[in-house]
Write an enzyme that holds these catalytic residues in place. Structure first.
Site, short mmCIF file in Angstrom:
data_model
loop_
_atom_site.label_atom_id
_atom_site.label_comp_id
_atom_site.label_asym_id
_atom_site.label_seq_id
_atom_site.Cartn_x
_atom_site.Cartn_y
_atom_site.Cartn_z
N HIS A 93 0.70 -1.04 0.07
CA HIS A 93 -0.13 -0.05 0.11
C HIS A 93 0.81 1.40 0.22
O HIS A 93 0.22 1.77 -0.24
CB HIS A 93 -0.94 0.09 0.78
CG HIS A 93 0.12 -0.06 2.29
ND1 HIS A 93 -0.33 -0.83 3.55
CD2 HIS A 93 -0.42 1.46 2.96
CE1 HIS A 93 0.48 0.02 4.39
NE2 HIS A 93 0.41 1.35 4.00
N ASP A 144 -0.93 -7.79 1.48
CA ASP A 144 -0.05 -5.98 0.88
C ASP A 144 1.40 -6.45 1.67
O ASP A 144 1.92 -5.95 2.82
CB ASP A 144 -0.69 -5.09 2.73
CG ASP A 144 -0.50 -3.97 2.40
OD1 ASP A 144 0.74 -3.47 1.86
OD2 ASP A 144 -0.46 -3.10 3.95
N SER A 246 4.21 1.65 8.35
CA SER A 246 4.23 1.01 7.32
C SER A 246 5.18 0.46 6.67
O SER A 246 6.59 1.33 6.56
CB SER A 246 3.06 1.56 6.24
OG SER A 246 1.55 2.04 7.15
#
EC number: 3.4.21.-
Length: 322
Positions: A93, A144, A246
């Protein structure tokens, strides 16, 4: 047809042996022991640094030598981890809007996400990205994770080392000594990381998926907690990740080596009680990681196509009446 028939059959057999599928298999066999070295040692080793207390504190130089800062247009965007001299693992992402590899660089070996302009060591640990490979096996699920292929080979030193990865048979649950690292914001209200923008670390517990599904059922998100992800944190919210973390690694110590178990993926808010963070299960994707590294590790000419052309050109002569 005389002798021409067996010759044609021999050529066709050569074509079948050289078809693209078998080329990939032979490539995989050849490269597993050379270019990839996904499970080669040493990995998962770090400097001997004193253990720190639990709870989101600043780290130390060299404590997590596989930690990478993924930089979009020279600014930190996501975390990542070094798998080998040419490969970095992160979250897919991070590239939702920016898939052009020329816009990205990877910073290794630095404790700060904003090294000084005069820090020559920082520039020696900065690498351009050649390819971005995003997992897209099933569009109905998140998957992901992404791989970055670097444009040049990484030079290892005491502050830059690869992390280990476990195969798909590994279970991530009940791992007590696990840590997650990143340069993300400190609170849900996006309180920024203060100068000198040092990497932070926190010890987390991995929850079993049935418990995680219970916690997320109130938001009707329990169906997203499948075998390709897991939950980690603290149920009281005291240990969690947030925006900017992330793609970073969750690692566990096993027999003195550090293995990457998860990738920071998503969550509801930051540090909320009974809402742990969601991590991509790295071992679940071990085969995909290995395959992508093999298929993109070295480009060899596909001999099947020119061989097929020769066969077809010779076919009329071989089949002509005798």
């Amino acid at each position: 047809m005389g002798i021409q028939g067996p010759v044609l059959l021999l050529l066709l057999l050569c074509v079948m042996l050289g078809k693209p599928g078998s080329r990939e298999e032979s490539q995989a066999a050849d490269l597993k022991s050379t270019d990839i070295k996904l499970l080669s040692m040493p990995c998962g080793r770090r400097n001997d640094t004193r253990s720190r207390i639990v709870g989101g504190i600043e780290s130390m130089q060299g404590r997590w030598p596989w930690q990478a800062s993924l930089r979009l247009k020279k600014s930190h965007r996501c975390g990542g981890s070094l798998l080998s001299r040419r490969w970095v693992l992160t979250a897919a992402h991070c590239f939702r809007k920016y898939l052009d590899p020329e816009k990205w660089t990877v910073q290794l070996g630095q404790l700060t996400s904003k090294p000084s302009y005069w820090n020559r060591k920082a520039y020696s640990g900065r690498y351009r990205v050649k390819d971005i490979i995003v997992n897209s096996e099933d569009k109905l699920k998140s998957h992901d994770l992404a791989l970055l292929r670097l444009a040049s080979s990484v030079t290892y030193n005491k502050d830059i080392q690869p992390v280990c990865v476990q195969p798909s048979t590994f279970t991530s649950q009940h791992q007590p000594r696990c840590w997650v690292t990143g340069w993300g914001v400190l609170q849900e209200d996006l309180k920024p990381l203060p100068p000198p923008y040092h990497l932070r670390e926190v010890q987390v517990s991995i929850l079993n998926n049935s418990r995680c599904q219970e916690l997320f059922e109130i938001f009707s998100l329990h169906h997203l907690i499948t075998k390709d992800v897991f939950c980690a944190g603290a149920e009281d919210g005291s240990a969690d990740t947030c925006s900017g973390d992330s793609g970073g690694p969750l690692v566990c110590n096993m027999d003195g080596l550090w293995y990457q178990i998860g990738i920071v993926s998503w969550g509801i808010g930051c540090g909320r009680p009974n809402l742990p963070g969601i991590y991509t299960n790295v071992s679940h994707y071990y085969n995909w990681i290995e395959t992508m590294m093999i298929l993109n590790g070295a480009v060899r000419r596909d001999l099947a196509l020119p061989l097929l052309s020769i066969t077809l050109l010779q076919a009329p002569w071989l089949l002509r009446p005798t």
